[in-house]
Each structure stands twice: as structure tokens, then as C-alpha cells.
Design an enzyme around this catalytic site. Structure first.
Site, PDB file in Angstrom:
ATOM      1  CG  PHE A 145      -1.938   1.153   1.344  1.00 12.05           C
ATOM      2  CD1 PHE A 145      -3.118   1.043   0.438  1.00 12.05           C
ATOM      3  CD2 PHE A 145      -1.535   2.397   1.660  1.00 12.05           C
ATOM      4  CE1 PHE A 145      -3.581   2.304   0.424  1.00 12.05           C
ATOM      5  CE2 PHE A 145      -2.330   3.706   1.550  1.00 12.05           C
ATOM      6  CZ  PHE A 145      -3.555   3.520   0.862  1.00 12.05           C
ATOM      7  CG  ASP A 230       5.888   3.957   1.611  1.00 14.67           C
ATOM      8  OD1 ASP A 230       5.904   4.826   2.622  1.00 14.67           O
ATOM      9  OD2 ASP A 230       4.755   3.464   0.928  1.00 14.67           O
ATOM     10  CE  LYS A 259      -0.060   6.984   6.355  1.00 14.27           C
ATOM     11  NZ  LYS A 259      -1.385   7.717   5.921  1.00 14.27           N
TER      12      LYS A 259
END
Length: 405
Positions: A145, A230, A259
């Protein structure tokens, strides 16, 4: 389904009527939050064990971050990249130093940063490695994801993320996560990068086999291929280290961050790499109006300062050890099939007899605990790193009570 007051029902009904149904939120309407706790419109308090999918690593309303944002709001919030501003150079220098790299390319969201990393790898492949034009390939893992843009879902194996959005972007090869032999077989002369999550969050907090990331680092170095990590969810303290790759002593060629970099205050993301890699860009070849804006830089600089103390990494490591010890005791009792994770991050596979992940999340909501399900049978626990041991234990007590029926 948890019982709701008429006020909450009205708020939810209004939201459902006027917003696209691309999310299925739990039936709670949050009005305020502080630390690891959130309060709904009726004044009921809930322990947050999700932390905005790790965007709120440093807690709701972190005073250092709020003060940094307020101070910058009074000065200047946006210049666009048409002009320099007085927070940009410091932000880039500090983030590059935190990552042990030379250059930063700031964006806003995680998906934008992944798109930027893809473009970076392709341009590097053509300009530096010498891959023939239009032939660049990036190897990724199944169950990944990395975001929801058209290009990113083109290399997703999740039907919900991918279905009905074709035609899909070519240039990617998918291999099993954690399988070094399959990865090695997929890397060829046209491969410019391997893009991986050091821990797969959305997939259910999947930790790769020991030695996998180190093997990826060796392989990519030997084949002249970029290793892109990531760390959007896994990084910035969540796993007990600044970066999840550190658990195997690995430094990738490219970090993709997001984030928690914005502290839950503003969206901030970045691609961080060497000058050889990010130096391939020339003016006009990539950009973002809001990327690296003064407000974002001010907040992110305070995030970096917080991380430099090591306090939150230490808390995540210590409380994470306690969390996983307690969760491990639940396996084998008939209610929990497996537990995975690292630091203050866990995926819990719920036995079918107990209910779905969604049903367990709703039962926890009734008891004042907020978590979120994924892929049907799994719930994730990722509290703000400011959570106290007492509050964490109380949340675990509620989980035990729900699993006991």
C-alpha cells in the site's frame, strides 16, 4: 452496531449525504483531542489506538507542534516555490541530515511523495544508469500500500484499491513480499528501483523475514538499482527507531516520508536521497504549489527536533515490547489467530468465531477504544507514542473483554 444519540446520528447522516462514500468510518463524531485521547460531540472520551495511521505519532495537540504552527501562521504560510522563504533551507538541511542524505524534495501527501519517488527513479535510470527511454522498470511487493493515485494502484494487488480504475500504468513488476529469490529474479538490466515498505502497514502490519531488508540492500547495490523505502507509516519513531530500516542496519538509497512528518497538524511529505539521485531534476520538471510551504516547514522542523531527542523512539521500543508481550498471550486461546508488528504497531488477526475486524472495532468503540480494521479479519493497534503505560494497559483490558465476549 454501537448505539448512537440523535445528535451523533444527525452528524453522521449529514456527512453521508454530502460526501462521497469512499470511506466507511466507525460511528463516532470527534470534536476534540489531546494526547492519546479523543472526545466526541457528546462529551464521551475514547482512547486513540490508531493515531491517524501514524500521522499523530507525537499525540493530538502536541504543544511544541501547535506553538510552532501558531508562530508561523502569524508570519507567512505560503509563497509557492516561485520564491525562496526563510524556513525552507533549514527544513531541507535538517531533514537531509536526519536521513543521512544530501537532498530533499518536499511534497504534501504520502501518495504525492511516492509518485515523486517513481519519477525520480525513472529519470535517474535514464539519465544516470543509461536505461533505454521508455524501458524503466520498478519492482514492488504484493500486498503493498503506497497510496491511491492511478499510477500507484496500477501496481496494487488489492482489488478494492485497483478495480474499475484501468487502464493501468505500465512499468512495474510485482513479487511476493519477503521473497528475496523472487526479487532477485525480477531485477534485470531495465530495473531502476525496488520500492518496498519495510513493514507493510495496510496489509496488516506484516514484518518481513529477518535478513530480508539487508538482502534487498545487497542485491540493489550489486545490480545498480535504487532501493526506495516507503517509511510513510513505519518511519519517524513508530517502530522504536527513527526509521524501520534501522532494525536491520539498512540505509536505502531513497527515503519516502510523510504522515508523522507533519505532526498531525499539516500534510507534509518528502523524498530524501543523495545529490546523485535527486540531482537529476531541473527547473520545471517537477513541482508542487504547496510542497515545502513555510507552515509545513515550520511544523516539520519541530518534528525533526523532537525526533533528535530520541525520546519517542525509546518510548515506542519500551512500550512496544510490553504491547507485543501482552498481545502474544492472546494467541492460541481461540480468539486471536496471530499477532505481528514492531514497536508500538501491531496487527491482530481475529478468529472468525469472534467476529470480523469491523465488528471487533465496533465493540471496542462501545468500550471507549478506537482502532480500525483492515482486510476483513485484522485490526491494527498504533497509538500515539505519547500514550502512558497505564492507558495502554487499560486499552488492552478492553480488547481482552471484547475477545472474551
Amino acid at each position: 452496531m454501537p448505539s448512537m444519540t440523535p445528535a451523533t446520528e444527525r452528524d453522521i447522516a449529514a456527512a453521508e449525504a454530502h460526501s462521497a462514500h469512499n470511506y466507511h468510518p466507525l460511528p463516532v463524531v470527534i470534536a476534540s483531542a489531546e494526547g492519546a485521547w479523543m472526545t466526541d460531540v457528546e462529551g464521551r472520551r475514547y482512547l486513540d489506538l490508531l493515531a491517524g495511521y501514524s500521522a499523530l505519532n507525537f499525540g493530538h495537540g502536541n504543544r511544541r507542534l501547535i506553538d510552532a504552527a501558531k508562530a508561523q501562521l502569524e508570519r507567512v504560510t505560503l509563497t509557492s516555490r516561485a520564491f525562496h522563504h526563510d524556513r525552507f533551507a533549514e527544513f531541507c538541511a535538517e531533514l537531509a541530515a536526519l536521513c543521512g542524505k544530501d537532498m530533499v524534495l518536499p511534497m504534501n501527501t504520502g501518495a504525492e511523495a511516492i509518485e515523486t519517488a517513481v519519477k525520480t527513479a525513472r529519470k535517474w535510470g535514464y539519465r544516470v544508469k543509461g536505461v533505454p527511454d521508455g524501458k524503466a522498470k520498478i519492482v514492488v511487493a504484493d500486498n503493498n500500500f503506497h497510496g491511491r493515485t492511478t499510477t500507484i494502484i496500477s501496481f496494487s494487488t488489492d482489488p478494492e484499491a485497483r478495480a474499475d480504475y484501468g487502464p493501468y500504468t505500465p512499468g512495474f513488476e510485482i513479487v511476493p513480499y519477503g521473497d528475496l529469490a523472487a526479487l532477485s529474479a525480477a531485477v534485470d538490466e531495465h530495473t531502476v528501483a525496488v520500492l518496498l515498505e519495510p513493514i507493510q502497514g495496510e496489509a496488516g502490519v506484516l514484518v518481513p523475514p529477518a535478513g530480508y531488508l539487508a538482502g534487498v540492500r545487497r542485491l540493489t547495490a550489486e545490480r545498480n538499482v535504487l532501493f526506495i523505502a516507503d517509511e510513510i507509516q513505519a518511519g519517524l519513531g513508530r517502530t522504536g527507531r527513527t526509521f524501520a530500516c534501522e532494525h536491520e542496519g539498512v540505509e536505502p538509497d531513497v527515503y519516502v516520508l510523510g504522515k508523522a512528518l507533519g505532526g498531525g497538524v499539516v500534510p507534509v511529505s518528502a523524498v530524501v536521497a543523495s545529490s546523485e539521485v535527486l540531482g537529476v531534476f531541473r527547473p520545471g520538471e517537477h513541482g508542487s504549489t504547496f510542497g515545502g510551504n513555510p507552515l509545513a516547514c515550520a511544523v516539520a522542523l519541530e518534528v525533526i527536533a523532537i525526533l533528535r531527542t530520541g525520546e519517542y523512539q525509546e518510548r515506542a521500543a519500551e512500550l512496544g515490547e510490553h504491547l507485543h508481550r501482552e498481545l502474544g498471550l492472546l494467541v492460541g486461546g481461540g480468539a486471536v489467530e496471530a499477532v505481528r508488528g514492531r514497536g508500538l504497531w501491531a496487527g491482530i488477526d481475529i478468529a472468525p468465531a469472534v467476529g470480523s475486524g469491523r465488528e471487533v472495532s465496533e465493540r471496542l468503540l462501545e468500550r471507549g477504544v478506537l482502532v480500525k480494521d483492515t482486510h476483513g479479519a485484522t485490526i491494527r493497534i498504533a497509538p500515539p507514542l505519547v500514550i502512558s503505560k497505564g492507558d495502554l494497559d487499560w486499552g488492552l483490558d478492553q480488547l481482552r473483554a471484547v475477545l472474551a465476549g
